[in-house]
Design an enzyme around this catalytic site. Sequence first.
Site, PDB file in Angstrom:
ATOM      1  CG  ASP A 330      -2.134  -0.787   1.021  1.00 28.28           C
ATOM      2  OD1 ASP A 330      -2.633  -0.771  -0.119  1.00 28.28           O
ATOM      3  OD2 ASP A 330      -2.598  -1.438   1.967  1.00 28.28           O
ATOM      4  CG  PHE A 400     -10.751  21.038   5.603  1.00 23.41           C
ATOM      5  CD1 PHE A 400     -10.221  21.621   4.454  1.00 23.41           C
ATOM      6  CD2 PHE A 400     -11.433  19.831   5.488  1.00 23.41           C
ATOM      7  CE1 PHE A 400     -10.368  21.008   3.229  1.00 23.41           C
ATOM      8  CE2 PHE A 400     -11.587  19.223   4.261  1.00 23.41           C
ATOM      9  CZ  PHE A 400     -11.042  19.805   3.129  1.00 23.41           C
ATOM     10  CB  ALA A 402     -16.403  17.921   3.088  1.00 24.29           C
ATOM     11  CB  THR A 404     -15.384  25.848   2.722  1.00 27.71           C
ATOM     12  OG1 THR A 404     -14.661  25.131   3.734  1.00 27.71           O
ATOM     13  CG2 THR A 404     -16.651  26.415   3.310  1.00 27.71           C
ATOM     14  NE  ARG A 405     -12.810  20.663  -3.045  1.00 25.22           N
ATOM     15  CZ  ARG A 405     -12.735  21.065  -4.316  1.00 25.22           C
ATOM     16  NH1 ARG A 405     -13.687  21.818  -4.825  1.00 25.22           N
ATOM     17  NH2 ARG A 405     -11.705  20.754  -5.059  1.00 25.22           N
ATOM     18  CE  LYS A 418      -3.504  25.448   6.371  1.00 24.99           C
ATOM     19  NZ  LYS A 418      -4.177  24.193   6.521  1.00 24.99           N
ATOM     20  CG  ASP A 541      -5.314  -1.160   7.732  1.00 26.28           C
ATOM     21  OD1 ASP A 541      -5.909  -1.123   6.639  1.00 26.28           O
ATOM     22  OD2 ASP A 541      -4.681  -0.210   8.213  1.00 26.28           O
ATOM     23  CG  ASP A 545      -7.276  -3.751   2.793  1.00 23.70           C
ATOM     24  OD1 ASP A 545      -7.445  -3.360   1.630  1.00 23.70           O
ATOM     25  OD2 ASP A 545      -6.688  -3.096   3.672  1.00 23.70           O
TER      26      ASP A 545
END
Lengths: 705, 604
Positions: A330, A400, A402, A404-405, A418, A541, A545
């Site tokens: 991975d 932060f 999701a 406005t990103r 930023k 994990d 998977d």
Amino acid sequence: MPKTVIAPEPVFNDETRLLPKKLVRARPLFDREILRRAIRESFVKLNPLAVAKNPVMFVVEVGAALTTILLAHNVISGVQGNGFEFQITLWLWFTVLFANFAEAMAEARGKAQADTLRKTKTDSMAKRLLDNGNVEAVPASRLRSGDLVICAAGDIIPGDGEVVEGIATVDESVITGESAPVIRESGGDRSAVTGGTKVLSDQIKIQITSNPGETFLDRMIALVEGAERQKTPNEIALNILIAGLTLIFLLAVVTLQPFAVYAVNSAGKGSVPSVVVLISLLVCLIPTTIGGLLSAIGIAGMDRVMQHNVLAMSGKAVEAAGDVNTLLLDKTGTITLGNRQAVEFLPCQGIEESELADVAQLASLADETPEGRSIVVLAKERFRLRGREVSHYQAQFIPFSAYTRMSGVNIDGRCLRKGATEAILNFVKEQHGNHSPELLEISERISRTGGTPLAVADGGRVLGIVHLKDIVKGGMHERIGHLRAMGIRSVMITGDNPLTAAAIASEAGVDDFLAQATPKDKLEYIRKEQAAGRLIAMTGDGTNDAPALAQADVGLAMNTGTSAAKEAGNMVDLDSNPTKLIEVVAIGKQLLITRGALTTFSIANDVAKYFAIIPAMFASTYPALEYLNIMHLHSPQSAVLAAVIFNALIIIALVPLALRGVKYRPVGAASLLKRNLLIYGLGGILAPFPGIWMINHLLVWLHLV
Amino acid sequence: MTPSGVLYIVVFFLVLLAVTKPLGLFMAHVYEGKRTFLHPLLRPLERLIYRLCGIREDSEQRWTQYAASLLAFSLVSFLFVYAIQRLQGFLPFNPMGFSTGHPPGNATPMTPDLAFNTAVSFMTNTNWQAYGGETTLSYFVQMLALTVQNFVSAAAGIAVAIALIRGFARKQMDTLGNFWVDLTRGTLYVMLPLCFVFAIFLCARGVPQTLEPYVKAKTLEGPTQTIAVGPVASQEAPKMLGTNGGGFFNANSAHPFENPTPLTNFMEILAILAISSGLTYTFGKMVGDTRQGWGLFAAMAVLFFAGVFVCYGSERAGNPILAHLGIETAAARGQPGGNMEGKEVRFGIASSALWATATTDASNGSVNSMHDSYTPLGGLIPMFNLQTDEVIFGGTGSGLYGILLYAVVGVFIAGLMVGRTPEYLGKKIEQKEVKMAMVAIIVTAFAILVFSALCSVAKFPAHGYWNPPGPATANLANDGPHGFSEILYAFSSASENNGSAFAGINVNTPWYNLLLGLAMLIGRFGFMLPALAIAGSLATKKKVPVTSGTLPTYGALWVGLLVATIVIVGALTFFPALSLGPIVEQFLMHQGKTFSMLIFPVWS
């Protein structure tokens, strides 16, 4: 190339150190407790029923029993001068004992470990949650799968389970040997807890997932004790080979008696070699060295995996690890550090780099993500901008989201932000700032090289871009190179787009990559490789998977992973370190090499024994065969005895090698073979000559012959 | 060793090397069903055979079916040869009137045990001869029974080798081809054209080919002498090319009618090894990597040179007892020196030693000199060649599948030392392969050692059927270690389907005929069936791709490993027995003792 900031990682630059020397729970090879236990066991194992499982040692034991009977018969019937027969008998029994000792040593190490584990299995009381919300105290052994229990600070977790509520620090040193506590919380990939571990702080609600006797700890005890040990396919095949060789030597020695009768008759002098001498020859010829050490090698191999804090569910899995052709790694967490890090400030035209750095740092001060912290660190490194104490400012932090990103801070009337390039451009537009085509350009350039652009704005002013980059772990390139030398292809699996993936892949030096990989793609890739005859190893994990872990030939699940993943894999890494896969492969190879080396050594040894015993056997009939006595052994009796003693002692001498394993270097097959053939093949032919010679002289010196 | 002798051997090897690739390539095409230059001529015939026998050319067999076909064919061959021998008195082409009961003159009667032994011998490609050809068998038997077997037993051997090659070459398949098709193609495209050309060549050099009775000649001294003739060339060609070795005449290729000139001598030695050597290339070609074939070839070449030079060196050095008596044993103009006992003056030491080595490298067993008369060390080489299962080029087919079994063992032991489950040509070597390879090595060792042991100590009652009364060792012409060598050699030869002998042991008794016949059966099928079982198992496996972690099975390291495996396994199994035979005899010779019926110290 800007200076990158990387957390120090263990660097494996010493080429021989593919297997780290410091093993987590390594015991000294000859621990007193283990020795005591092993010596006791070697006598218990003399039971013919136990020895019968090992054809080579069974033949030795039958031989020893026969010489004992002959000796007893001689003594009873008053024959004088049985010193030689007595010593042979003694050394034949020693041969069996030494082989038993080797196996017992290997087992005792596991048993000692199991005892330690078992001590933690004291039947603690569990606080079971009833449907009505009350708590009742029940013995941990009565918990069934599906029960809910409460564990507070100081409690031993009563069984394997998943945290369904709360967060706590847990001491897992019982299982992992690692004393630093770990965090276990509900939801996500850190929810699994193991029975026997101890909650250090806070309180969690756990749903039990295993029934009594089937817990992880139970399985671990059974594994280290070797109770479930089954012979691996390769071990069985090797057993067939040495049983076959034993049969051949049996034929050679049994027919030697009539041949000797003919020789004595036709030469008209001398005597046919006694049964004791014939048995001695047989025992010297059959591959007692490998026969005696074979099971010890297997057990010790499992033990070594264990010492790396990996639980292999079967020896077969360890053996398969040696055969692996393709390693699926991975990207995140295995090849890279797992987090993107800021490596570079790229200001827009007219903006000072230091200003960009300053704003970016301010905007990141409250950002606890690794990316955010890496910006603070980079600014500090580049421009000595100290991380300012946030409370000194009248600051309002924008987290932060999701939606406005972007994230940032409002400070002294400035709106510092930023975030994703597009989000920042929108923000700037809202602030009636200038559109900057240059920003898009830089941003695209970074994307192309596999990095992530993070745009920074001060209100309506676009400042520039912070270049975030996946950092390949230190020494990874080298380790991948080792893998290539072993003939193993490494394939990087990532959810990134092909562009980013290619950049990381080339930096890490992997042979291939699978980009934008879904769990299904992974599974398909494994099937495709397997259809082409390759053996695949992978780590995982998450629950998604699990199918791939089950399909892979070697599936190493992380201990922190979900129980579905742990069930699906055939190994669990208690340290949850995905790079461990490389060590597991090396251990698998070492296991096979040790077997091959000792088999070769054992067979090669026979050459010298012939030169010792054959002239001795026929000294009276054909004195001319003395020409073959190139070691100039003192007498026929000393020659036979010396060979038998050498044969027994070599087993003991090689016990450490069998338990530690032959040194493995990650080089190509041809040079590995050349080296091992020289040491164990040629060495095996030559070594017994001085050995037998010295024992012969010692016997003469001690007046034993 | 003389320069000319060494040159002879080296030139021989170079010619062998030169024929390997073209012959190997041709055989690869034949067995892969590709068109060859012989197809216009032979393809109609091949089709006709399939139609007559009801063989479906494209139907494939699993290993068990392949083995069953092989066994069925062998059984029918055996019964056919046995019947014809026993009935020879009633059959045509018998100008000398040989029969089973009361043969004319000093001829040998074809008793049931002798017929059994001979039938097994030719069916198994052994060609052990407990009889003298010209004093026992009619032309009819020689041609229809023995010559036919010379063709088909060789083709059957190649078929098994091809099946094993397919096992390596195929991926996840459970069939190995069709035995009947392989047998037909081997006979038709490989054996028949080669033998045809070779027989014509032999005729041209003076080998007889006639159905006329033996010739009566008046010798210079007056009395008449019977000179045996017959259809020799047609039997001689497959005898050499098919590694059969059963001579038309008792003296085999030491007889001027079987081997008249130095040129035929050279060509006959070449014929012994040609097909087997070619098969190494066929192997490489069919598994898709010619380096693999050359790897086997190189291992064989190393063993070949080691054997031939030890043998030649020892014969060249001669007998120290003679030297001690003041007899010149060095080579000089007009005299060969060395040990010329039992050797044809026409051929000399180098070509005799080369023949003795080549005939036992392969499972040929023809001789142009008498191995019994070799120096002990010189005789040890042929014997050790036999005991290492004749894998130095080896018998047609049997040499290849033999060395492949050793490769399996070698790969398994040493392959582990590269840290992977051993694999050969991408096929994992696991339980079944190891088991079967060991079975093959054990059963032949069993037949050699146990039967030799029986004959070393067995005693027979008066008026018994099996053997003249007294100890079995009374059949020996020589005493001491040399007598023991004769027993050991006989069973090594039979078990390995060679057919050559340390003569000097009377083996035409029911006891020896039966025991040697049994040894031949064990040696033939005890090796073939495990080889087919391995082929079957390998064919079903995947092919593991080659990486730098793969043990390379070509190159010097591999050759050394393979050679060491063969020599060490052979030496460890037979060293005790050999030490009581040729090894001690060599030491005793240097002490001045030889072993005829009397033991007399010449000096010391």
